[in-house]
Design a protein around this motif. Structure first.
Motif, short mmCIF file in Angstrom:
data_model
loop_
_atom_site.label_atom_id
_atom_site.label_comp_id
_atom_site.label_asym_id
_atom_site.label_seq_id
_atom_site.Cartn_x
_atom_site.Cartn_y
_atom_site.Cartn_z
N ILE A 91 -2.54 4.89 -0.04
CA ILE A 91 -2.02 6.27 -0.01
C ILE A 91 -2.15 6.46 1.43
O ILE A 91 -3.48 6.88 2.07
CB ILE A 91 -3.17 7.18 -0.56
N GLY A 92 -1.15 6.69 2.42
CA GLY A 92 -0.99 6.90 3.88
C GLY A 92 -0.09 6.48 4.53
O GLY A 92 1.04 6.38 4.01
N GLY A 93 -0.17 6.04 5.61
CA GLY A 93 0.92 5.45 6.81
C GLY A 93 1.07 4.03 6.45
O GLY A 93 0.38 3.21 5.49
N GLY A 94 1.94 3.53 7.22
CA GLY A 94 2.34 2.19 7.31
C GLY A 94 1.14 1.06 7.01
O GLY A 94 1.27 0.06 6.33
N LYS A 95 0.26 1.21 8.06
CA LYS A 95 -0.81 0.31 7.77
C LYS A 95 -1.71 0.25 6.58
O LYS A 95 -2.20 -0.67 6.29
CB LYS A 95 -1.99 0.68 9.41
N VAL A 96 -1.94 1.48 6.22
CA VAL A 96 -2.74 1.61 4.85
C VAL A 96 -1.91 0.97 3.66
O VAL A 96 -2.36 0.14 3.05
CB VAL A 96 -2.91 3.06 4.55
N ILE A 97 -0.65 1.19 3.73
CA ILE A 97 0.20 0.78 2.69
C ILE A 97 0.56 -0.83 2.65
O ILE A 97 0.52 -1.59 1.94
CB ILE A 97 1.73 1.43 2.89
N ASP A 98 0.65 -1.33 4.11
CA ASP A 98 0.62 -2.95 4.09
C ASP A 98 -0.61 -3.32 3.73
O ASP A 98 -0.51 -4.50 3.18
CB ASP A 98 0.94 -3.10 5.80
N THR A 99 -2.00 -2.85 4.01
CA THR A 99 -2.91 -3.35 3.60
C THR A 99 -3.25 -3.18 2.01
O THR A 99 -3.47 -4.39 1.36
CB THR A 99 -4.20 -2.52 4.11
N ALA A 100 -2.61 -2.33 1.37
CA ALA A 100 -2.69 -2.38 0.05
C ALA A 100 -2.13 -3.37 -0.84
O ALA A 100 -2.24 -3.98 -1.75
CB ALA A 100 -2.44 -0.78 -0.51
N LYS A 101 -0.69 -3.58 -0.02
CA LYS A 101 0.22 -4.61 -0.72
C LYS A 101 -0.36 -5.93 -0.39
O LYS A 101 -0.23 -6.63 -1.39
CB LYS A 101 1.62 -4.41 0.17
N ALA A 102 -0.83 -6.21 0.78
CA ALA A 102 -1.54 -7.51 1.06
C ALA A 102 -2.84 -7.72 -0.03
O ALA A 102 -2.77 -8.97 -0.43
CB ALA A 102 -2.15 -7.52 2.47
N VAL A 103 -3.64 -6.64 -0.19
CA VAL A 103 -4.81 -6.65 -1.01
C VAL A 103 -4.36 -7.11 -2.45
O VAL A 103 -4.73 -8.14 -3.22
CB VAL A 103 -5.53 -5.53 -1.11
N ALA A 104 -3.29 -6.39 -3.09
CA ALA A 104 -2.69 -6.50 -4.21
C ALA A 104 -2.09 -7.93 -4.51
O ALA A 104 -2.34 -8.61 -5.35
CB ALA A 104 -1.62 -5.45 -4.36
N HIS A 105 -1.71 -8.38 -3.59
CA HIS A 105 -0.84 -9.70 -3.61
C HIS A 105 -2.13 -10.93 -3.62
O HIS A 105 -1.93 -11.82 -4.32
CB HIS A 105 0.02 -10.00 -2.23
N THR A 106 -3.05 -10.71 -2.96
CA THR A 106 -4.23 -11.76 -3.11
C THR A 106 -4.85 -11.64 -4.42
O THR A 106 -5.43 -12.59 -4.87
CB THR A 106 -5.08 -11.57 -1.66
N LEU A 107 -4.68 -10.56 -5.17
CA LEU A 107 -5.43 -10.59 -6.29
C LEU A 107 -4.51 -10.60 -7.52
O LEU A 107 -4.89 -10.78 -8.76
CB LEU A 107 -5.90 -9.03 -6.57
N GLY A 108 -3.14 -10.66 -7.23
CA GLY A 108 -2.17 -10.87 -8.42
C GLY A 108 -2.13 -9.52 -8.99
O GLY A 108 -1.74 -9.54 -10.20
N ALA A 109 -2.28 -8.60 -8.33
CA ALA A 109 -2.51 -7.24 -9.28
C ALA A 109 -1.28 -6.27 -8.78
O ALA A 109 -0.64 -6.56 -7.87
CB ALA A 109 -3.77 -6.40 -8.78
N PRO A 110 -0.67 -5.23 -9.64
CA PRO A 110 0.34 -4.47 -9.26
C PRO A 110 -0.04 -3.63 -8.16
O PRO A 110 -1.36 -3.27 -8.18
CB PRO A 110 0.54 -3.67 -10.63
N VAL A 111 0.87 -3.03 -7.34
CA VAL A 111 0.69 -2.15 -6.47
C VAL A 111 1.47 -0.95 -6.49
O VAL A 111 2.57 -1.07 -6.79
CB VAL A 111 0.57 -2.97 -4.95
N ILE A 112 0.97 0.38 -6.02
CA ILE A 112 1.63 1.53 -5.80
C ILE A 112 1.24 2.03 -4.66
O ILE A 112 0.23 2.10 -4.11
CB ILE A 112 1.21 2.38 -7.01
N VAL A 113 2.56 2.48 -3.98
CA VAL A 113 2.22 3.03 -2.56
C VAL A 113 2.71 4.49 -2.61
O VAL A 113 3.56 4.97 -3.17
CB VAL A 113 3.00 2.18 -1.56
#
Length: 362
Positions: A91-113
């Motif tokens: 929830i936020g700007g580009g850096k927050v969103i990019d971080t959330a996507k990367a975290v989800a990727h490392t966990l193999g989890a779905p991601v919502i931005v």
């Protein structure tokens, strides 16, 4: 080589859309980790949590550390595992969103931005921009899929500082100009494959929307209004630009941005502002028609995008600095090679100098 088209599974845009977050997250899991800056948590956290409670789901909100770095991704991944979270939300700007996507990727989890501004096309892409601890650009992290849900509350985006939406216009301005270069060179799109006609059409629609509604949207935002032009620009900055760049490819504009982003002198300028200057450099490299150059410059000036190196914060643009930026932009690992003609660091250096002169004089 196969044609590839990438997009988020679902894109939702409209005023008040953030209240629907819990309903859109619930089908993916029962416990979510939400990543946001402290101010966003204080402003929206209670309302968002109420939406999760209505769905019988849990949400833990964690303050963002400030940069999308490997260390921050590792920290949040560990936190998600400790709390048993099966959905990641940015929830936020580009850096927050990019971080959330990367975290989800490392966990193999779905991601919502959930973007809180229309400042870049990061929300819809299968890509995270990783930075070093000092805030300078490190690398692109290509992800296997786009976000599962992108939820854009336009009331929130329109209330953000106007500079953020203008920077988003700068990022979006590059979409079609780089896309057509990649079409001419046959370059692979982000993640492999070649572009579809559908993606190129969306990239063109992005450019046309900016030219038609950019100035009107800027005036409305300055007046604190959410108008149809603002809605159109938010969609162009986010959805059209995101699909357009990812499914068509990047070229000189983003290569110049990446090189500038590694310079501490340009640290105060935003991603889209540097990309916009990169657009001028690419148009100079292409020897674009004067009419097109004037059209692009006219929009940039009308909405307040920087057209010179000084406006990006590089007050003393020495020959040595520009040479270094040009060499960096031409790195084999970057996207300068997607232009449909050969480019040298010397040629890019001269194009940067010329773009700076044109941006300052016309």
């Amino acid at each position: 080589m196969s044609r590839i088209y990438k997009s988020p599974s679902r894109y939702i845009q409209g005023p008040g859309a953030i209240t629907e977050l819990g309903a859109h997250a619930a089908p993916f899991g029962s416990s979510a980790l939400g990543i946001a800056r402290t101010a966003a948590i204080e402003r929206m956290g209670a309302a968002i949590k109420r939406g999760f409670e209505r769905e019988g789901a849990m949400l833990a909100l964690e303050p963002f550390g400030g940069e999308c770095t490997d260390a921050e991704i590792k920290r949040l991944r560990s936190l998600a595992r400790e709390r048993g979270c099966d959905v990641i939300i940015g929830i936020g700007g580009g850096k927050v969103i990019d971080t959330a996507k990367a975290v989800a990727h490392t966990l193999g989890a779905p991601v919502i931005v959930c973007p809180t501004a229309a400042s870049s096309d990061a929300p819809v892409s299968a890509l995270s921009v990783i930075y070093r601890e000092d805030g300078t650009f490190d690398r692109y992290l290509y992800l296997p899929a786009s976000p599962d849900v992108v939820l854009m509350d336009t009331e929130i985006a329109a209330a953000a500082p106007v500079r953020l939406t203008v920077a988003g216009m700068g990022d979006a301005l590059a979409t079609y100009i780089e896309a057509r270069a990649c079409a001419a060179s046959g370059a692979a799109v982000c993640g492999g494959g070649t572009m579809t006609r559908a993606a190129l059409a969306l990239a063109r629609s992005c450019f046309d929307t900016l030219m038609e509604d950019g100035v009107k949207a800027k005036a409305a935002l300055d007046a604190g209004c959410l108008t149809p032009a603002v809605e159109n620009i938010i969609e162009a900055n986010t959805l059209l630009s995101g699909i357009g760049f990812e499914s068509c490819g990047l070229a000189a504009a983003h290569a110049v941005n990446n090189a500038l982003a590694r310079r501490p002198e340009a640290a105060r300028s935003m991603h889209g502002e540097k990309v916009a200057f990169g657009v001028l450099v690419q148009l100079v490299l292409e020897n674009a028609p004067t009419k097109e150059l004037d059209e692009v410059l006219g929009l940039m000036r009308a909405v307040g995008l920087p057209t010179t190196l000084a406006a990006l914060g590089i007050e003393d643009a020495s020959r040595e600095l520009i040479d270094a930026v040009a060499r960096d932009a031409c790195a084999p690992t970057d996207t300068m090679g997607n232009l449909p003609f050969a480019v040298t660091p010397a040629g890019v250096r001269d194009a940067i100098i010329a773009a700076d002169a044109i941006g300052g004089s016309r």
